[in-house]
Design a protein around this motif. Structure first.
Motif, PDB file in Angstrom:
ATOM      1  N   ARG A   1      -4.124  10.250  -0.677  1.00  0.00           N
ATOM      2  CA  ARG A   1      -3.684  10.564  -2.164  1.00  0.00           C
ATOM      3  C   ARG A   1      -2.850   9.717  -2.813  1.00  0.00           C
ATOM      4  O   ARG A   1      -1.801   9.345  -2.067  1.00  0.00           O
ATOM      5  CB  ARG A   1      -2.935  12.216  -2.144  1.00  0.00           C
ATOM      6  CG  ARG A   1      -4.485  13.092  -1.517  1.00  0.00           C
ATOM      7  CD  ARG A   1      -4.323  14.395  -1.884  1.00  0.00           C
ATOM      8  NE  ARG A   1      -5.716  15.425  -1.049  1.00  0.00           N
ATOM      9  CZ  ARG A   1      -5.691  16.538  -1.294  1.00  0.00           C
ATOM     10  NH1 ARG A   1      -4.225  17.243  -1.349  1.00  0.00           N
ATOM     11  NH2 ARG A   1      -6.457  17.494  -0.999  1.00  0.00           N
ATOM     12  N   PHE A   2      -2.831   9.182  -3.969  1.00  0.00           N
ATOM     13  CA  PHE A   2      -2.230   8.023  -4.243  1.00  0.00           C
ATOM     14  C   PHE A   2      -1.954   8.312  -5.443  1.00  0.00           C
ATOM     15  O   PHE A   2      -1.887   9.468  -5.944  1.00  0.00           O
ATOM     16  CB  PHE A   2      -3.510   6.994  -4.599  1.00  0.00           C
ATOM     17  CG  PHE A   2      -3.942   5.851  -4.073  1.00  0.00           C
ATOM     18  CD1 PHE A   2      -3.752   5.671  -2.992  1.00  0.00           C
ATOM     19  CD2 PHE A   2      -5.386   6.500  -3.405  1.00  0.00           C
ATOM     20  CE1 PHE A   2      -3.585   4.710  -1.658  1.00  0.00           C
ATOM     21  CE2 PHE A   2      -5.778   6.221  -2.375  1.00  0.00           C
ATOM     22  CZ  PHE A   2      -5.210   4.718  -1.534  1.00  0.00           C
ATOM     23  N   THR A   3      -0.524   8.025  -5.705  1.00  0.00           N
ATOM     24  CA  THR A   3       0.173   8.104  -6.829  1.00  0.00           C
ATOM     25  C   THR A   3      -0.601   8.018  -8.195  1.00  0.00           C
ATOM     26  O   THR A   3      -1.810   7.278  -8.399  1.00  0.00           O
ATOM     27  CB  THR A   3       1.642   7.080  -7.539  1.00  0.00           C
ATOM     28  OG1 THR A   3       0.964   5.610  -6.991  1.00  0.00           O
ATOM     29  CG2 THR A   3       2.308   7.292  -5.693  1.00  0.00           C
ATOM     30  N   SER A   4      -0.445   8.288  -9.619  1.00  0.00           N
ATOM     31  CA  SER A   4      -1.316   7.958 -10.731  1.00  0.00           C
ATOM     32  C   SER A   4      -1.346   6.160 -10.821  1.00  0.00           C
ATOM     33  O   SER A   4      -2.316   6.249 -12.129  1.00  0.00           O
ATOM     34  CB  SER A   4      -0.009   8.467 -11.765  1.00  0.00           C
ATOM     35  OG  SER A   4       1.077   8.238 -12.509  1.00  0.00           O
ATOM     36  N   SER A   5      -0.955   5.722 -10.298  1.00  0.00           N
ATOM     37  CA  SER A   5      -0.682   3.616 -10.530  1.00  0.00           C
ATOM     38  C   SER A   5      -2.069   3.366 -10.447  1.00  0.00           C
ATOM     39  O   SER A   5      -3.003   2.397 -10.624  1.00  0.00           O
ATOM     40  CB  SER A   5       0.536   3.323  -9.994  1.00  0.00           C
ATOM     41  OG  SER A   5       0.542   3.260  -8.926  1.00  0.00           O
TER      42      SER A   5
ATOM     43  N   PHE B   1       0.638  -1.439   0.188  1.00  0.00           N
ATOM     44  CA  PHE B   1       0.113  -0.141   0.132  1.00  0.00           C
ATOM     45  C   PHE B   1       0.741   0.960  -0.114  1.00  0.00           C
ATOM     46  O   PHE B   1       0.621   2.182  -0.989  1.00  0.00           O
ATOM     47  CB  PHE B   1      -1.078  -0.130   1.262  1.00  0.00           C
ATOM     48  CG  PHE B   1      -1.619   0.989   1.454  1.00  0.00           C
ATOM     49  CD1 PHE B   1      -3.179   1.070   0.703  1.00  0.00           C
ATOM     50  CD2 PHE B   1      -1.218   2.067   1.905  1.00  0.00           C
ATOM     51  CE1 PHE B   1      -4.114   1.904   0.610  1.00  0.00           C
ATOM     52  CE2 PHE B   1      -2.451   3.677   2.523  1.00  0.00           C
ATOM     53  CZ  PHE B   1      -3.875   3.538   1.334  1.00  0.00           C
ATOM     54  N   GLY B   2       2.069   0.950   0.878  1.00  0.00           N
ATOM     55  CA  GLY B   2       2.741   2.558   0.668  1.00  0.00           C
ATOM     56  C   GLY B   2       3.327   2.793  -0.746  1.00  0.00           C
ATOM     57  O   GLY B   2       3.711   4.082  -0.119  1.00  0.00           O
ATOM     58  N   ALA B   3       3.726   1.937  -1.278  1.00  0.00           N
ATOM     59  CA  ALA B   3       4.547   2.262  -2.689  1.00  0.00           C
ATOM     60  C   ALA B   3       3.279   3.002  -3.388  1.00  0.00           C
ATOM     61  O   ALA B   3       3.575   3.777  -4.385  1.00  0.00           O
ATOM     62  CB  ALA B   3       4.801   1.143  -3.099  1.00  0.00           C
ATOM     63  N   LEU B   4       1.970   3.203  -2.739  1.00  0.00           N
ATOM     64  CA  LEU B   4       0.780   3.139  -4.372  1.00  0.00           C
ATOM     65  C   LEU B   4       1.150   5.065  -4.099  1.00  0.00           C
ATOM     66  O   LEU B   4      -0.062   5.597  -4.381  1.00  0.00           O
ATOM     67  CB  LEU B   4      -0.742   2.682  -3.998  1.00  0.00           C
ATOM     68  CG  LEU B   4      -0.049   1.157  -4.383  1.00  0.00           C
ATOM     69  CD1 LEU B   4      -1.772   0.585  -4.019  1.00  0.00           C
ATOM     70  CD2 LEU B   4       0.629   0.953  -5.789  1.00  0.00           C
ATOM     71  N   VAL B   5       1.215   4.899  -2.230  1.00  0.00           N
ATOM     72  CA  VAL B   5       0.520   6.116  -1.999  1.00  0.00           C
ATOM     73  C   VAL B   5       1.474   7.236  -2.008  1.00  0.00           C
ATOM     74  O   VAL B   5       2.542   7.386  -2.090  1.00  0.00           O
ATOM     75  CB  VAL B   5       0.777   6.420  -0.458  1.00  0.00           C
ATOM     76  CG1 VAL B   5       0.630   7.512   0.397  1.00  0.00           C
ATOM     77  CG2 VAL B   5       0.191   5.244   0.146  1.00  0.00           C
TER      78      VAL B   5
ATOM     79  N   LEU C   1       0.475  -3.232   3.110  1.00  0.00           N
ATOM     80  CA  LEU C   1      -0.377  -4.191   3.174  1.00  0.00           C
ATOM     81  C   LEU C   1      -0.258  -4.251   1.748  1.00  0.00           C
ATOM     82  O   LEU C   1      -0.064  -3.489   0.698  1.00  0.00           O
ATOM     83  CB  LEU C   1      -1.827  -3.358   2.940  1.00  0.00           C
ATOM     84  CG  LEU C   1      -3.208  -4.299   3.079  1.00  0.00           C
ATOM     85  CD1 LEU C   1      -4.229  -3.884   4.355  1.00  0.00           C
ATOM     86  CD2 LEU C   1      -3.714  -4.130   2.597  1.00  0.00           C
ATOM     87  N   PRO C   2      -1.038  -5.869   1.655  1.00  0.00           N
ATOM     88  CA  PRO C   2      -0.342  -6.114  -0.009  1.00  0.00           C
ATOM     89  C   PRO C   2      -1.715  -5.994  -1.214  1.00  0.00           C
ATOM     90  O   PRO C   2      -2.627  -5.615  -0.322  1.00  0.00           O
ATOM     91  CB  PRO C   2       0.011  -7.488  -0.260  1.00  0.00           C
ATOM     92  CG  PRO C   2      -0.871  -7.599   1.354  1.00  0.00           C
ATOM     93  CD  PRO C   2      -0.634  -6.972   1.915  1.00  0.00           C
ATOM     94  N   VAL C   3      -1.673  -4.806  -2.158  1.00  0.00           N
ATOM     95  CA  VAL C   3      -2.576  -4.227  -2.806  1.00  0.00           C
ATOM     96  C   VAL C   3      -2.400  -5.285  -4.471  1.00  0.00           C
ATOM     97  O   VAL C   3      -0.433  -5.165  -4.737  1.00  0.00           O
ATOM     98  CB  VAL C   3      -2.773  -3.154  -2.857  1.00  0.00           C
ATOM     99  CG1 VAL C   3      -3.648  -2.462  -3.878  1.00  0.00           C
ATOM    100  CG2 VAL C   3      -2.624  -2.265  -1.616  1.00  0.00           C
ATOM    101  N   LEU C   4      -3.239  -5.929  -4.619  1.00  0.00           N
ATOM    102  CA  LEU C   4      -2.793  -6.543  -6.298  1.00  0.00           C
ATOM    103  C   LEU C   4      -3.077  -5.523  -7.429  1.00  0.00           C
ATOM    104  O   LEU C   4      -4.471  -4.173  -6.981  1.00  0.00           O
ATOM    105  CB  LEU C   4      -4.073  -7.742  -6.502  1.00  0.00           C
ATOM    106  CG  LEU C   4      -3.757  -8.866  -5.099  1.00  0.00           C
ATOM    107  CD1 LEU C   4      -5.274  -9.692  -6.339  1.00  0.00           C
ATOM    108  CD2 LEU C   4      -2.928  -9.532  -6.655  1.00  0.00           C
ATOM    109  N   VAL C   5      -2.672  -5.001  -8.380  1.00  0.00           N
ATOM    110  CA  VAL C   5      -2.602  -3.212  -8.864  1.00  0.00           C
ATOM    111  C   VAL C   5      -2.747  -4.281 -10.461  1.00  0.00           C
ATOM    112  O   VAL C   5      -2.102  -4.673 -11.373  1.00  0.00           O
ATOM    113  CB  VAL C   5      -1.075  -2.721  -9.140  1.00  0.00           C
ATOM    114  CG1 VAL C   5      -1.505  -1.667  -9.234  1.00  0.00           C
ATOM    115  CG2 VAL C   5      -1.271  -2.628  -7.443  1.00  0.00           C
ATOM    116  N   SER C   6      -3.801  -4.065 -10.877  1.00  0.00           N
ATOM    117  CA  SER C   6      -4.773  -4.279 -12.069  1.00  0.00           C
ATOM    118  C   SER C   6      -4.052  -2.588 -12.903  1.00  0.00           C
ATOM    119  O   SER C   6      -3.528  -1.793 -12.498  1.00  0.00           O
ATOM    120  CB  SER C   6      -6.533  -3.623 -12.217  1.00  0.00           C
ATOM    121  OG  SER C   6      -6.735  -3.633 -11.569  1.00  0.00           O
TER     122      SER C   6
END
Length: 400
Positions: free
Chosen positions: A292-296, A196-200, A336-341
């Motif tokens: 607020r998330f990154t563009s991914s 999750f942290g990599a998406l923030v 927390l692991p998030v599946l990124v489509s």
């Protein structure tokens, strides 16, 4: 009311006994029905000690402790069951009162006002049997009671259809997520996994405001953790207001698409999340973290992921706290692991979310109107405005 038909139930039912005698608690009552799947059971020996409160199909149960005035019919499945001392059993005299009419009467505004005037207790409010016997109900002729009950039953059915439509919009989003992205527990489409942290892109906790600093006449609406419902919806209907400085507003103002995460609450409720989509100027409480998330990723996609079985399980593993207050700290949440489509697929899902939000808002508006009309109808029914002919003055409920 006469003595025998209105009685308390079991004092201490003891532990649940599979295959034992069912007993109904107020927590299992709602909308004049009993949720049978939640009913517990006691031993036949305990039930036999309280056989005066034994239930028969068609009896009415009225809660008298805590949430006073919950009413339910006893269905055939609970014939021979019992109740606890938080309720009383009422057995109508059928040649004088229609049970459906009596149920509606016990929920009517005029009778609820009587509950308020009769109840006692400095902590948990309660009534006793003598209070129930003293309740006064406008008693129309039996034929009129049945006609009024028919009118209210039909009006209530329309109102419930609106609420069911709202629930279906929520189920639509859950089903669409699983259809588009697969179940995250098994990940059948093989989406890559990221913490999750990599998406923030950024996080921000909200503003601390004491209760004395909150009132309807303040500057800006202030979202607290109770506005984030357990089902992930953001309810802004009863939001309080606070004053903020320009610098605080620049930090804590919400923008459409902001992801709101409840960091501290009870063990059951901590970790609730919602997405802010309102155009107004809102600020938020310090028990909420704005993300607020990154563009991914799309915030609606992450929100839906958190509602899945895997998301709920991962959040539960990150709760920590005492008996009264639990928290999920960002350091733990970030793992927390998030599946990124693919982002394009997420955008398609977000567009569906937008359409469903508009549909849900339309249903909610109509539901509010239906609720208001229904309350008015109930009020009129027990003022005698729906009855034909002469309606008696308020009279004691007549029972066996």
């Amino acid at each position: 009311m006469e003595d025998a038909p209105i009685v308390y139930g079991i004092l201490k039912p003891g532990p649940n006994v599979p295959g034992g005698v069912p007993y109904v608690r107020p927590s299992e009552m709602g909308d004049r029905k009993i949720r049978l799947q939640e009913v517990l059971r006691t031993t036949s020996e305990i039930a036999d000690q309280f056989r005066r409160s034994k239930l028969a199909a068609g009896d009415i149960i009225l809660s008298i402790v805590g949430t006073i005035g919950k009413v339910a019919f006893v269905p055939p499945e609970l014939h021979g069951g019992n109740i606890t001392q938080c309720s009383v059993r009422i057995r109508p005299r059928l040649h004088r009162v229609d049970p459906r009419y009596l149920c509606w009467a016990l929920e009517s505004p005029s009778v609820r006002r009587q509950y308020d005037s009769l109840r006692f207790g400095s902590g948990v409010p309660r009534l006793n049997v003598s209070h129930v016997r003293a309740l006064m109900i406008p008693l129309a002729p039996l034929s009129e009671q049945r006609r009024i009950a028919d009118i209210l039953d039909k009006a209530d059915a329309v109102r419930r259809q609106r609420k069911e439509a709202i629930a279906l919009t929520e189920e639509l989003l859950r089903s669409a997520f699983l259809e588009m992205f697969g179940d995250p527990v098994t990940n059948p489409k093989g989406w890559p996994e990221q913490p999750f942290g990599a998406l923030v892109r950024e996080t921000q906790l909200g503003l601390v405001r004491a209760a004395t600093e909150q009132s309807p006449d303040k500057q800006y609406p202030y979202i607290r953790m109770n506005a984030i419902r357990a089902d992930g919806q953001l309810d802004l209907t009863n939001v309080t207001r606070v004053n903020v400085t320009p610098s605080e507003l620049s930090i804590a103002r919400l923008m459409p698409g902001d992801f709101l995460f409840n960091t501290r609450n009870s063990e059951e409720l901590v970790g609730k999340s919602a997405v802010f989509h309102d155009a107004g100027t809102y600020v938020f409480n310090n028990n909420i973290m704005r993300v607020r998330f990154t563009s991914s990723v799309q915030s609606d996609y992450v929100w839906a992921y958190f509602q899945t079985a895997r998301g709920v399980r991962e959040l539960a593993a990150r709760k920590s706290g005492t008996t009264s207050v639990f928290a999920i700290y960002y350091k733990s949440l970030a793992t927390l692991p998030v599946l990124v489509s693919p982002r394009a697929e997420q955008d398609r899902y977000a567009a569906l979310c937008e359409r469903v939000r508009h549909l849900r808002a339309d249903h909610l508006r109509h539901s509010d109107v239906s609720d208001a009309l229904f309350r008015s109808l109930v009020e009129r029914a027990f003022r005698g405005e729906l009855a034909r002919g002469v309606v008696s003055k308020a009279t004691q409920l007549l029972m066996f």
